[in-house]
Design a protein around this motif. Structure first.
Motif, PDB file in Angstrom:
ATOM      1  N   GLN A  67       6.349   7.145  -5.203  1.00 53.23           N
ATOM      2  CA  GLN A  67       7.646   7.418  -4.605  1.00 53.23           C
ATOM      3  C   GLN A  67       7.597   8.684  -3.787  1.00 53.23           C
ATOM      4  N   ASN A  68       7.029   9.742  -4.380  1.00 57.01           N
ATOM      5  CA  ASN A  68       6.946  11.034  -3.688  1.00 57.01           C
ATOM      6  C   ASN A  68       6.112  10.928  -2.422  1.00 57.01           C
ATOM      7  N   GLU A  69       5.023  10.216  -2.520  1.00 58.05           N
ATOM      8  CA  GLU A  69       4.153  10.076  -1.348  1.00 58.05           C
ATOM      9  C   GLU A  69       4.838   9.266  -0.276  1.00 58.05           C
ATOM     10  N   GLY A  70       5.553   8.279  -0.718  1.00 59.64           N
ATOM     11  CA  GLY A  70       6.258   7.453   0.246  1.00 59.64           C
ATOM     12  C   GLY A  70       7.333   8.241   0.975  1.00 59.64           C
ATOM     13  N   ASN A  71       8.007   9.120   0.255  1.00 56.84           N
ATOM     14  CA  ASN A  71       9.072   9.895   0.873  1.00 56.84           C
ATOM     15  C   ASN A  71       8.519  10.991   1.765  1.00 56.84           C
ATOM     16  N   SER A  72       7.416  11.599   1.379  1.00 57.63           N
ATOM     17  CA  SER A  72       6.927  12.753   2.139  1.00 57.63           C
ATOM     18  C   SER A  72       5.933  12.387   3.225  1.00 57.63           C
ATOM     19  N   GLY A  73       5.202  11.332   3.094  1.00 52.71           N
ATOM     20  CA  GLY A  73       4.107  11.050   4.023  1.00 52.71           C
ATOM     21  C   GLY A  73       4.455  10.141   5.172  1.00 52.71           C
ATOM     22  N   MET A  74       5.550   9.624   5.177  1.00 60.42           N
ATOM     23  CA  MET A  74       5.906   8.632   6.206  1.00 60.42           C
ATOM     24  C   MET A  74       6.963   9.161   7.149  1.00 60.42           C
ATOM     25  N   ASN A  75       6.859   8.742   8.444  1.00 57.35           N
ATOM     26  CA  ASN A  75       7.963   8.913   9.399  1.00 57.35           C
ATOM     27  C   ASN A  75       8.743   7.639   9.342  1.00 57.35           C
ATOM     28  N   GLN A  76       9.875   7.791   8.661  1.00 55.07           N
ATOM     29  CA  GLN A  76      10.582   6.546   8.433  1.00 55.07           C
ATOM     30  C   GLN A  76      11.864   6.521   9.225  1.00 55.07           C
TER      31      GLN A  76
ATOM     32  N   HIS B 196      15.479   0.141  -5.370  1.00 56.01           N
ATOM     33  CA  HIS B 196      15.290   0.329  -3.939  1.00 56.01           C
ATOM     34  C   HIS B 196      14.063   1.160  -3.628  1.00 56.01           C
ATOM     35  N   ASN B 197      13.807   2.118  -4.476  1.00 54.16           N
ATOM     36  CA  ASN B 197      12.709   3.039  -4.186  1.00 54.16           C
ATOM     37  C   ASN B 197      11.411   2.672  -4.876  1.00 54.16           C
ATOM     38  N   THR B 198      11.394   1.520  -5.490  1.00 53.88           N
ATOM     39  CA  THR B 198      10.179   1.154  -6.214  1.00 53.88           C
ATOM     40  C   THR B 198       9.058   0.876  -5.231  1.00 53.88           C
ATOM     41  N   PRO B 199       7.955   1.595  -5.339  1.00 46.73           N
ATOM     42  CA  PRO B 199       6.845   1.310  -4.434  1.00 46.73           C
ATOM     43  C   PRO B 199       6.225  -0.024  -4.770  1.00 46.73           C
ATOM     44  N   LEU B 200       5.703  -0.644  -3.773  1.00 43.09           N
ATOM     45  CA  LEU B 200       5.071  -1.931  -3.986  1.00 43.09           C
ATOM     46  C   LEU B 200       3.578  -1.788  -3.835  1.00 43.09           C
ATOM     47  N   ILE B 201       2.869  -2.309  -4.773  1.00 46.10           N
ATOM     48  CA  ILE B 201       1.412  -2.234  -4.686  1.00 46.10           C
ATOM     49  C   ILE B 201       0.849  -3.598  -4.983  1.00 46.10           C
ATOM     50  N   ALA B 202      -0.329  -3.822  -4.470  1.00 44.66           N
ATOM     51  CA  ALA B 202      -1.026  -5.053  -4.794  1.00 44.66           C
ATOM     52  C   ALA B 202      -2.013  -4.772  -5.891  1.00 44.66           C
ATOM     53  N   SER B 203      -2.221  -5.713  -6.731  1.00 37.26           N
ATOM     54  CA  SER B 203      -3.181  -5.484  -7.813  1.00 37.26           C
ATOM     55  C   SER B 203      -4.076  -6.673  -7.954  1.00 37.26           C
ATOM     56  N   GLN B 204      -5.310  -6.355  -8.196  1.00 34.24           N
ATOM     57  CA  GLN B 204      -6.258  -7.397  -8.520  1.00 34.24           C
ATOM     58  C   GLN B 204      -7.061  -6.931  -9.721  1.00 34.24           C
TER      59      GLN B 204
ATOM     60  N   PRO C 173      -1.720   4.337   9.502  1.00 33.83           N
ATOM     61  CA  PRO C 173      -2.829   4.188   8.572  1.00 33.83           C
ATOM     62  C   PRO C 173      -3.496   5.487   8.202  1.00 33.83           C
ATOM     63  N   SER C 174      -3.661   6.378   9.178  1.00 36.08           N
ATOM     64  CA  SER C 174      -4.360   7.624   8.850  1.00 36.08           C
ATOM     65  C   SER C 174      -3.540   8.444   7.887  1.00 36.08           C
ATOM     66  N   LYS C 175      -2.241   8.441   8.123  1.00 32.20           N
ATOM     67  CA  LYS C 175      -1.372   9.181   7.194  1.00 32.20           C
ATOM     68  C   LYS C 175      -1.371   8.510   5.817  1.00 32.20           C
ATOM     69  N   LEU C 176      -1.440   7.202   5.828  1.00 29.57           N
ATOM     70  CA  LEU C 176      -1.476   6.495   4.560  1.00 29.57           C
ATOM     71  C   LEU C 176      -2.708   6.889   3.768  1.00 29.57           C
ATOM     72  N   GLU C 177      -3.805   6.977   4.518  1.00 35.84           N
ATOM     73  CA  GLU C 177      -5.036   7.364   3.827  1.00 35.84           C
ATOM     74  C   GLU C 177      -4.918   8.760   3.259  1.00 35.84           C
ATOM     75  N   THR C 178      -4.316   9.639   4.041  1.00 40.22           N
ATOM     76  CA  THR C 178      -4.133  11.010   3.555  1.00 40.22           C
ATOM     77  C   THR C 178      -3.287  11.021   2.289  1.00 40.22           C
ATOM     78  N   ASN C 179      -2.249  10.220   2.351  1.00 44.19           N
ATOM     79  CA  ASN C 179      -1.360  10.189   1.199  1.00 44.19           C
ATOM     80  C   ASN C 179      -2.036   9.597  -0.021  1.00 44.19           C
ATOM     81  N   LEU C 180      -2.870   8.619   0.223  1.00 43.27           N
ATOM     82  CA  LEU C 180      -3.592   8.042  -0.904  1.00 43.27           C
ATOM     83  C   LEU C 180      -4.508   9.066  -1.538  1.00 43.27           C
ATOM     84  N   LYS C 181      -5.157   9.829  -0.701  1.00 47.66           N
ATOM     85  CA  LYS C 181      -6.028  10.882  -1.248  1.00 47.66           C
ATOM     86  C   LYS C 181      -5.209  11.836  -2.097  1.00 47.66           C
TER      87      LYS C 181
END
Lengths: 422, 178
Positions: free
Chosen positions: A95-104, A122-130, A186-194
């Motif tokens: 949630q925090n990463e989604g709010n801070s890392g994106m230009n929404q 509403h704020n639940t992040p969605l992830i894929a899992s395998q 994508p680059s920001k996403l990668e940063t946020n993932l890190k």
């Protein structure tokens, strides 16, 4: 007692007359006797010595079963609580990463999310899992949401789930994150993932986990993956041969234990413990060898000081695991080897010049599997390899030990330092 | 039959305990009466002894007769009672031991009842009475009596002499009154 050889008339007269007794039975005397028997029975109800051996074993088995069951329930609850906490923490991080890392821009994603699962926040992040993929790679997807993905709540064909519904069983692999909008950098996403550290390290059984990159999913620590550990221990000892309220001067225990851990929960241990044991015994509790007492006079009280080597064999069960500590219980048997035994005898007679006043010697008698041993303990991890334990214990006799053939109860608390080999 | 009763006592069966108690009541009381001041005290002493019997019945060797084992417990209980009630050190009395010259008029004393004899013994002081019982009735030696009572051998001998003198006096007084 020698036969009386005196044939004095007076003595003979009294001997003959006192043997001509004819005393009728008095019921009142039996009533008084019966009352005393009832009182003794009630007082002995909780006395260990009156309980048959089979019942003692049964009581010990029931106690062990109850403790094991309780431990299992506590452990399950802890596991469930930790699981929920890890899910919550992951949600928060995403949630925090989604709010801070994106230009929404405010978009109408609500509709999409709501269509996905009506009860998702509403704020639940969605992830894929395998499941069952442990390549340990960082996730760096190149996000480009297609129209199909948006409508079907998928990313690159992979169905998306909410973090609360995703199968959080370890290990799993995050293949994508859908933040909240179509426009994803994508680059920001990668940063946020890190930054969020949401990637999966490689894990195999027995290796250390890099805990700085993996938080909250499990409550396991290093120690459960350590098979062998060695420890030294010491602590006070209280011993008695009668009831648990008849303790004498405290002694002490000091020893070393080796422990092998099977699966993080169960382990087996053995070792050697030197005990300095002090206790008192009355006339009926001290069972001296035949011919020990002169003139058949037994002491009123015996004070004992013994040095004993005990060899325990114990099973240990960790029933409650915390962040860097755990509660455990042990049950097992101990064998005693008597090293030195010293006894001081106290008589009621004032003139004891002809009586045995003390006995001391190195007996070396061995009493295999003579005592059951139980304990509850708490272990605290000082660091990766060293742990500190505090462990109240109780030793219950199943055989008599020592020259005095006593049933030796012992209790106390052991403090130990343990080194875990990796 | 007694073995079956004892087995029942080992299992703490009340009925067996009562049967054993009744079976040896007269015998046991005849011992405690000689060590006590009164019948009530003798009954309490007897119950004390039998409490030990019931508590330690498991240690009794069933291959040996029960009465001697019971007798030993009763005598030891009586001695313990003596120690509890007579805390003052028994003083040595330097009396000449008189083993001769004590005459018994058999024709008259033979008619004396058991109760009268017991009454005489009970009139002795506890120290004299205990030594007299242990030496004359139970058959202990003076050395053994000294160890059991925590006195010297000399005290044991002098107490016995005094006891016999007192009993002699009571017997003569009894003869005069009849």
């Amino acid at each position: 007692m020698a036969p009386n050889k005196h044939n004095e008339p007076l003595e003979q007269f009294f001997r003959d007359k006192t043997s001509e007794f004819d005393i009728p039975f008095n019921e009142a005397d039996w009533d008084a006797m019966e009352q005393r028997l009832d009182e003794a029975q009630n007082a002995a109800f909780f006395s260990w010595n009156t309980i048959p051996m089979r019942m003692r074993y049964a009581a010990a088995a029931v106690l062990l079963f109850v403790l094991a069951g309780l431990g299992f329930v506590i452990y399950q609850n802890f596991y469930r609580i930790n699981k929920l906490e890890s899910q919550l923490s992951q949600q928060q991080i995403a949630q925090n990463e989604g709010n801070s890392g994106m230009n929404q821009k405010n978009s109408s994603n609500t509709k999409t999310e709501n269509n996905f699962n009506g009860d998702i926040n509403h704020n639940t992040p969605l992830i894929a899992s395998q499941k069952n993929q442990t390549n340990g790679k960082k996730v760096s997807p190149s996000l480009s949401t297609s129209n199909d993905d948006q409508q079907n709540n998928t990313f690159r064909g992979t169905t998306l789930f909410s973090a609360s519904e995703a199968d959080m069983d370890f290990p799993y692999k995050i293949t994508a994150i859908k933040a909240s909008t179509k426009m994803v950098n994508p680059s920001k996403l990668e940063t946020n993932l890190k930054a969020s550290n949401l990637y999966v390290p490689t894990v195999t059984n027995g290796s250390k986990r890099n805990e700085t990159n993996y938080r909250g999913i499990t409550n396991k620590t290093y120690k459960e993956t350590s098979a062998l550990s060695l420890g030294i221990m010491a602590g006070p000892d209280l011993s008695t041969v009668g009831s648990l309220s008849q303790f004498y001067t405290p002694g002490y225990k000091i020893g070393a234990l080796a422990e092998y851990n099977f699966n993080g929960k169960f382990s087996i241990s053995t070792g050697v413990i030197y005990s300095n044991v002090n206790y008192t015994a009355n006339g009926s509790q001290y069972n001296a060898p035949s011919g020990n007492w002169k003139y058949g006079i037994t002491p009123l009280q015996t004070e004992a000081a013994c040095a004993i080597l005990s060899i325990p064999l114990r099973f240990k069960f960790n029933f409650a695991q915390l962040n860097s500590s755990r509660f455990y219980m042990t049950a097992g048997v101990s064998s005693y080897i008597m090293l030195n035994e010293t006894y001081a005898f106290d008589y009621k007679q004032q003139d004891t010049s002809h009586l045995l006043k003390s006995w001391s010697g190195h007996t070396g008698t061995k009493h295999w599997l003579s005592n059951l041993t139980f304990s509850l303990g708490y272990e605290f991890d000082l660091n990766e390899t060293i742990g500190l334990r505090i462990e109240p214990y109780l030793n219950i006799p199943v055989k008599r030990v020592g020259r005095a053939n006593v049933k030796l109860f012992s209790t106390g608390t052991l403090i130990s330092i343990n080194y875990h080999f990796n | 039959m007694e073995q079956a009763i004892i087995k029942g006592c080992i299992k703490h069966k009340r009925e067996s305990q009562k049967r054993l108690y009744k079976l040896h009541y007269a015998y046991g009381m005849s011992i405690t009466l000689r060590y006590s001041n009164s019948r009530d005290e003798a009954a309490q002493l007897f119950n004390d002894a039998f409490m030990k019997v019931f508590t330690n019945i498991k240690t009794y060797d069933t291959s040996k007769p029960f009465k001697p084992w019971l007798r030993k417990i009763i005598v030891n209980t009586s001695i313990n009672h003596f120690h509890k009630t007579n805390t003052k050190k028994i003083r040595l009395q330097n009396l000449e031991l008189k083993t001769d010259g004590i005459r018994i008029e058999e024709t008259i004393t033979s008619g004396m009842a058991y109760d009268e004899i017991i009454e005489m013994v009970q009139k002795l002081t506890p120290a004299y009475r205990t030594v007299f019982n242990l030496y004359v009735i139970e058959g202990y030696k003076h050395r053994e009596i000294a160890d059991m009572l925590g006195i010297s051998i000399g005290s044991s001998k002098s107490n016995l002499a005094k006891a016999k003198q007192n009993l002699q006096t009571m017997l003569e007084h009894n003869l005069l009154n009849k």
